[in-house]
Design a protein around this motif. Structure first.
Motif: not given
Length: 252
Positions: A78-81, A159-161, A175-181
């Motif tokens: 979610m955060i890096a990919l 999902f991350g890709i 931002a979206v990845g961090l929020l989802l995590w």
């Protein structure tokens, strides 16, 4: 597939050249284990009450260890990919791949393969710390757990890709990845036990993609069995994410 092997090797080399990303990937699972075990890993105050079966009757370390595995995979996915893939598009790397004749399938599959290798290294450290150095029991069925892990990790990474193909900028992806995590952490079963959450938050958690992944990994770890419904959901997440990523993919 043409270019897949070369793309995968290139991605590995690029990853190893980013020490911050390496440290993040290997350290995040251990941080998750240490911090969340301290916060949620003890017995809940009402866990001994027969009408309040927190942790399903299992010890907290046993119940949380497979959940932390799924959460650690989601941390990278979610955060890096997504940010990594969007950065490739913004800086013209994908355009250069296109000019070199690399098909989009090779780009997407290389991202998936490298993500699986990277998160697996972090997960091995987490399991070593939890089972060998900690108080968690080993999985009841290691082979089924391995199968559940691979299926769940593919689904989460896909999902991350997919996020990396639909989000417009690196900042939005971060931002979206961090929020989802963080939403996954608190509502999918890797943080507070679902039983202690209000009904409306439990309902939201049931619809989050990481929730069935956690249950998929918990089943062979705790009971030695398999979760057929959750495995179908995980396969559906992987397939749907792959299709969306394929059609949303842009070279620039």
């Amino acid at each position: 597939m043409k270019g897949l092997g070369a793309m995968t090797r290139t991605e590995f080399r690029l990853f190893l050249r980013e020490p911050v990303t390496v440290v993040f990937t290997l350290a995040l699972p251990l941080m998750v284990l240490y911090i969340l075990n301290g916060v949620f890993g003890g017995d809940a105050p009402a866990a001994s009450e027969p009408d309040f079966p927190v942790y399903g009757g299992y010890s907290a370390p046993d119940w949380y260890t497979p959940a932390y595995v799924a959460l650690a995979v989601a941390g990278f996915a979610m955060i890096a990919l997504p940010a990594h893939l969007v950065d490739y598009r913004e800086t013209g790397v994908l355009r250069r791949f296109q000019a070199s004749g690399v098909p989009r399938g090779a780009v997407l599959l290389s991202q998936l393969l490298v993500a699986l290798a990277i998160v697996t290294a972090g997960v091995v450290l987490l399991l070593f710390a939890s089972v060998v150095l900690g108080s968690a029991a080993p999985p009841e069925n290691p082979w089924l757990f391995l199968a559940a892990y691979l299926l769940g990790a593919v689904a989460v990474a896909a999902f991350g890709i997919m996020l990396g193909t639909v989000l417009p900028t690196t900042r939005s992806a971060q931002a979206v990845g961090l929020l989802l995590w963080f939403v996954f952490l608190f509502l999918s079963g890797a943080g507070p036990p679902p039983e202690v959450l209000p009904d409306n938050l439990q309902a939201i958690g049931e619809w989050l993609p990481l929730t069935p992944i956690i249950r998929l990994m918990q089943e062979p770890w705790l009971t030695g069995g398999w979760a057929p419904l959750e495995s179908l959901i995980a396969a559906g997440i992987a397939a749907a994410s792959g299709l969306i990523a394929w059609f949303a993919y842009r070279w620039e």
